[in-house]
Design a protein around this motif. Structure first.
Motif: not given
Length: 379
Positions: A46-71
Motif C-alpha cells: 500500500g501507499p505511504d498513507d495507507y500501509r497494510v500489514d499482512n501475515l503469511f505463515a506456513r508449517r510443512g512443505s509438502g502436499g496437500p497444502h491447507f490454508c486458513y484465511c482471515g483478517h
C-alpha cells in the motif's frame, strides 16, 4: 479442548486494529504460531498513507497444502456511548465475549489458532502443510490485503491446494451453513447525453431521461435468469438516478444512473457489461459508461474438500451444514482464482454492530470444528 480460544480472542480484540491500523494484532498471531513451527512472513503493501500489514505463515512443505484465511482488521466502533463496555476491552459477561471483532472475525482467528494448536499436539507429524493468510485489509479497500498476498504466494510457490475462509457464515446455530461460492458484483455508472430545451417545445430538444428510461426498461422487465444449481436469480438494481434539474419546464442536457448487478455463475462481468451497452445503444443513447467489478461469481463444487468440511462440522456440532452462496462479497473471491475455497465460521448475528459479541462456548466449539477440519484435510 486443551487450548482455549478465549484469551487469544481477548488479546486480539484489545488491539484496536481499525483498517488499516494493525495495532499489534498480527504480532499476537505471529507470537502464537512461531512456537508451533510456523515460518512467518510479514508482507506490507500500500501507499505511504495507507500501509497494510499482512501475515503469511506456513508449517510443512509438502502436499496437500491447507490454508486458513482471515483478517484481524475491524470496522470503527461508531458511537462509543452506545456500547455497554469499551469496544476494545474484550469484556466477558454471562458467558459472552463483547468487543469489536468478537464475531467478525477475531473470534474466528482465535478459534482456528486454538484448534490448530490442539491438532498439532495430537498430530505433530501430520502429512502435508498448513498455512495461514491473515490480512489487515478486508473491511475497507480490500486492495492491499488478500489479493496482494496471493500474488506474492504465487510468485513464491506457496499457493495451497484448498483454502478455508473463517468468516461468520453460520446463520442460526453454529455449523448450519458452509458458503461454497459467492455472487459477483458489477456496478455501472452511466451518463446519457441529450439536448437541453423547453418542455413546451420538446421537438427542439432531446430528452436524455426518456432515452435512459427506455434503455433501463427491458433490463428491468424480466429476470436476467432463473438461478442455477447453487445460486438464486441474478438481480439488477438501479441504485441511483440523477439529472440535477431544479426547474420543471427545462428538459435537461444529461441524465445519470448508477446500476448494481449481483450475478450468479451463469454470467461474467464482461458479458453483463456488453448487455448494458446493447440496451443503451438500442435506445439510441449517446452516453459514457464506467463499470467496476468487485468480484466475479464463483462456486466450489461438492467433492472431497467440501465433503470433508461437512463431515467435520457435523462431528463437531451435530449439524448437517447447508451449502450456500448467499450474501455479499468476501476475500474468497480473490482466493477462488487460485484454488478451491469455502467459508465457515461463527454465527453471524452481530458483525459491525454496537456491542458486537460472541458466545464463549460457541468459540470453543468452533475451535473443535477447525481441529476436525484439519483432521479431514490432512489426516
Amino acid at each position: 479442548m486443551a487450548t482455549d480460544p478465549l484469551p487469544i480472542a481477548q488479546a486480539l480484540i484489545r488491539c484496536p486494529s481499525v483498517t488499516p491500523a494493525d495495532a499489534g494484532a498480527l504480532d499476537v498471531v505471529q507470537r502464537l504460531l512461531e512456537p508451533l513451527g510456523f515460518g512467518c512472513e510479514r508482507l506490507v503493501f500500500g501507499p505511504d498513507d495507507y500501509r497494510v500489514d499482512n501475515l503469511f505463515a506456513r508449517r510443512g512443505s509438502g502436499g496437500p497444502h491447507f490454508c486458513y484465511c482471515g483478517h484481524t482488521d475491524v470496522v470503527p466502533p461508531g458511537d462509543l456511548a452506545a456500547w455497554s463496555d469499551d469496544p476494545f476491552a474484550a469484556v466477558v459477561r454471562d458467558g459472552v465475549l463483547y468487543g469489536r471483532g468478537a464475531c467478525d472475525m477475531k473470534g474466528g482467528v482465535a478459534a482456528f489458532i486454538a484448534g490448530l494448536t490442539d491438532y498439532l499436539a495430537a498430530k505433530p507429524d501430520h502429512r502435508g502443510s498448513i498455512s495461514l493468510l491473515i490480512t489487515g485489509d478486508e473491511e475497507a479497500r480490500s486492495v492491499d490485503g488478500t489479493a496482494r498476498v496471493l500474488e506474492w504466494m504465487q510468485q513464491n510457490g506457496q499457493i495451497p491446494d484448498m483454502a478455508l475462509v473463517g468468516e461468520p457464515t453460520s446463520r442460526r446455530v453454529l455449523g448450519d451453513t458452509i458458503k461454497i461460492g459467492r455472487r459477483g458484483s458489477l456496478t455501472a455508472w452511466v451518463n446519457v447525453h441529450g439536448k437541453q430545451g423547453h418542455s413546451a417545445y420538446p421537438a427542439g430538444a432531446d430528452n436524455p431521461i426518456h432515452r435512459l428510461v427506455a434503455a433501463l426498461a427491458p433490463l428491468l422487465a424480466a429476470p436476467l435468469d432463473n438461478g442455477s444449481e447453487f445460486f438464486p436469480p441474478t438481480t439488477l438494481q438501479v441504485t441511483g438516478l440523477d439529472v440535477g434539474n431544479t426547474t420543471s419546464n427545462v428538459i435537461p442536457a444529461a441524465a445519470r444512473a448508477m446500476i448494481n448487478i449481483r450475478f450468479n455463475d451463469l454470467h461474467s462481468s464482461a458479458a453483463l457489461t456488453e448487455r448494458l451497452h446493447a440496451a443503451l445503444k438500442a435506445a439510441g443513447c449517446r452516453y459514457e459508461m464506467r463499470t467496476e467489478c468487485s468480484g466475479e461469481s464463483f462456486v466450489t463444487q461438492p467433492g472431497p474438500f467440501v465433503d470433508g468440511l461437512s463431515r467435520a462440522i457435523t462431528r463437531a456440532t451435530g449439524e448437517v451444514p447447508k451449502l450456500d452462496t448467499g450474501g455479499g462479497t468476501s476475500d474468497a473471491r480473490f482466493i477462488a482464482r487460485y484454488c478451491p475455497v469455502a467459508e465457515f465460521g461463527a454465527v453471524g448475528e452481530t458483525p459491525h454492530q454496537v456491542n458486537e459479541r460472541a458466545s464463549v462456548e460457541e468459540l470453543r466449539r468452533l475451535a473443535d470444528a477447525y481441529r476436525m477440519i484439519l483432521e479431514e484435510a490432512l489426516g
